[in-house]
Design an enzyme around this catalytic site. Structure first.
Site, PDB file in Angstrom:
ATOM      1  N   GLU A  99       0.827  -1.202   0.000  1.00 52.91           N
ATOM      2  CA  GLU A  99       0.000   0.000   0.000  1.00 52.91           C
ATOM      3  C   GLU A  99       0.869   1.263   0.000  1.00 52.91           C
ATOM      4  OE1 GLU A  99      -2.980   2.305   3.079  1.00 52.91           O
ATOM      5  OE2 GLU A  99      -2.490   0.199   3.440  1.00 52.91           O
ATOM      6  N   GLU A 147      -4.585  -5.857   3.788  1.00 55.24           N
ATOM      7  CA  GLU A 147      -3.419  -6.666   4.139  1.00 55.24           C
ATOM      8  C   GLU A 147      -3.621  -8.124   3.740  1.00 55.24           C
ATOM      9  OE1 GLU A 147      -3.142  -2.924   5.855  1.00 55.24           O
ATOM     10  OE2 GLU A 147      -4.766  -4.382   6.194  1.00 55.24           O
ATOM     11  N   PHE A 186       2.367  -1.271   8.736  1.00 59.59           N
ATOM     12  CA  PHE A 186       2.682  -1.393  10.156  1.00 59.59           C
ATOM     13  C   PHE A 186       2.508  -2.848  10.561  1.00 59.59           C
ATOM     14  CE2 PHE A 186       1.172   2.946   9.561  1.00 59.59           C
ATOM     15  CZ  PHE A 186       2.208   3.670  10.124  1.00 59.59           C
ATOM     16  N   ASP A 231       1.430  -4.132  13.145  1.00 59.78           N
ATOM     17  CA  ASP A 231       0.161  -4.396  13.830  1.00 59.78           C
ATOM     18  C   ASP A 231      -0.871  -5.019  12.888  1.00 59.78           C
ATOM     19  OD1 ASP A 231       0.510  -2.288  16.419  1.00 59.78           O
ATOM     20  OD2 ASP A 231       1.500  -1.696  14.566  1.00 59.78           O
ATOM     21  N   PHE A 232      -0.748  -4.717  11.581  1.00 62.35           N
ATOM     22  CA  PHE A 232      -1.743  -5.187  10.621  1.00 62.35           C
ATOM     23  C   PHE A 232      -1.510  -6.634  10.181  1.00 62.35           C
ATOM     24  CE2 PHE A 232      -1.834  -0.495   9.079  1.00 62.35           C
ATOM     25  CZ  PHE A 232      -2.450  -0.124  10.264  1.00 62.35           C
ATOM     26  N   ILE A 233      -0.465  -7.251  10.695  1.00 63.31           N
ATOM     27  CA  ILE A 233      -0.233  -8.662  10.389  1.00 63.31           C
ATOM     28  C   ILE A 233      -1.446  -9.497  10.786  1.00 63.31           C
ATOM     29  CG2 ILE A 233       1.065 -10.665  11.269  1.00 63.31           C
ATOM     30  CD1 ILE A 233       3.603  -9.008  10.966  1.00 63.31           C
ATOM     31  N   HIS A 283      -0.686   1.336  15.669  1.00 64.94           N
ATOM     32  CA  HIS A 283       0.381   1.588  14.703  1.00 64.94           C
ATOM     33  C   HIS A 283       1.755   1.613  15.363  1.00 64.94           C
ATOM     34  CE1 HIS A 283      -3.299   3.311  12.998  1.00 64.94           C
ATOM     35  NE2 HIS A 283      -2.790   3.078  11.806  1.00 64.94           N
TER      36      HIS A 283
END
Length: 333
Positions: A39, A70, A93, A95-97, A139
């Protein structure tokens, strides 16, 4: 030491951001199967300016901007890797995993195993980690321990520009999935980096950044630089050895044990939460393999078991820094 590894090679000074960008450029020039996907990595040059001018050089076919999905990014990268490409996927980031965990845990990590090795999975996932920007809880996380826990996934956490370049090149050339975690607060950190376009660092090889005799600090990412600063400040009082762990999985147990056998004291420092974290795995390996070398309890430095605050004053209170490393050293040295 790092200087010993680099002294025989031609080097240039660059930041971690530049080391990552130039490695991707070199690998894309070397191998037409390498492409980037994520992105805002193209026209916008990356949310933290890491991909930079790569879109202008390679175009939209090889620097592919995606929607905010994601699951789509990781799903596309997994499929591309399974069919012969070498994607480098960026998650803005770490965190978005969690949004893409099905694709990561059940597809990317397991596909080569479930097909008996007939399918390779040469995918690299880049993700930024850490607090310090006032970006709030969603984030600012550090989740690399979670990825290192899953069989089939490699996880690396460079703390210097040279480590960033060597590990990223190895990751892109690997036939297995590698997660490349970048602490967002050290992109501007400078260091000497080999200019050789075949310079690589094996996964699972830590590096002694500073030799010492009294206490070992095993650190990751931002805490490598923080620990080196403390070591310099304590020079003449306490002789501190600093190790950049570099890889969480595979983990270089031998370098950890060798250092502990020498110093007898150890601190493990990182920005991940303390409970069940990467620090605990290092402690476990050290105790299992060098218990009788210990002269004092091993100390851990990390984030308390809380989410990252938005308030700058609270965030700075939660984030580990050089003071925490120094306090840990003083408790046992």
């Amino acid at each position: 030491m790092a200087s010993a590894q680099l002294e025989a090679q031609e080097t240039e000074t660059m930041t971690i951001r530049e080391a990552i960008r130039e490695t991707m450029r070199e690998e894309m020039n070397r191998d037409d199967d390498v492409f980037l996907v994520g992105e805002d990595i193209g026209v916008m040059e990356g949310v933290l300016d890491v991909t930079g001018d790569l879109y202008n050089q390679f175009g939209p076919e090889r620097v592919r901007d995606t929607p905010i999905s994601e699951a789509g990014i990781i799903g596309a990268a997994t499929g591309a890797a399974a069919t012969g490409s070498r994607p480098v996927a960026e998650l803005m980031f770490s965190d978005f995993i969690g949004v893409a965990m099905e694709q990561i845990m059940n597809q990317m990590a397991k596909m080569r195993y479930m097909f008996g090795g007939k399918i390779e999975m040469p995918v690299t996932v880049r993700a930024t980690e850490g607090g310090g920007m006032g970006a709030a809880s969603q984030h600012s996380g550090t989740v690399h321990t979670m990825i290192a826990h899953f069989p089939g996934l490699m996880a690396v956490t460079p703390g210097t520009p040279a480590a960033a370049k060597g590990l990223l090149r190895t990751a892109i050339r690997s036939d297995d999935p590698v997660f490349f975690f970048e602490n967002k607060m050290i992109y501007e950190q400078e260091g000497e980096v080999p200019v050789d376009e075949d310079f690589t660092i094996p996964l699972g090889e830590a590096n002694v950044e500073r030799d010492g005799e009294d206490v070992t600090v095993v650190a990751t990412q931002r805490l490598v630089g923080e620990s080196l600063s403390v070591a310099d400040e304590l020079d003449g009082e306490t002789d501190v050895e600093v190790i950049d762990l570099r890889s969480l999985y595979p983990l270089d147990t031998d370098t950890i044990v060798e250092s502990l056998n020498k110093t007898g004291r150890m601190i493990v420092a990182g920005e991940s939460p303390l409970s069940y974290g990467a620090q605990a795995e290092v402690v476990s390996r050290a105790v299992e393999n060098a218990f009788y070398s210990l002269d004092a309890p091993i100390q851990r430095v990390g984030v308390p078991d809380t989410h990252m605050p938005f308030s700058p004053s609270l965030e700075s209170e939660v984030l580990p820094d050089s003071d925490d490393v120094r306090n840990a050293i003083e408790r046992i040295a």
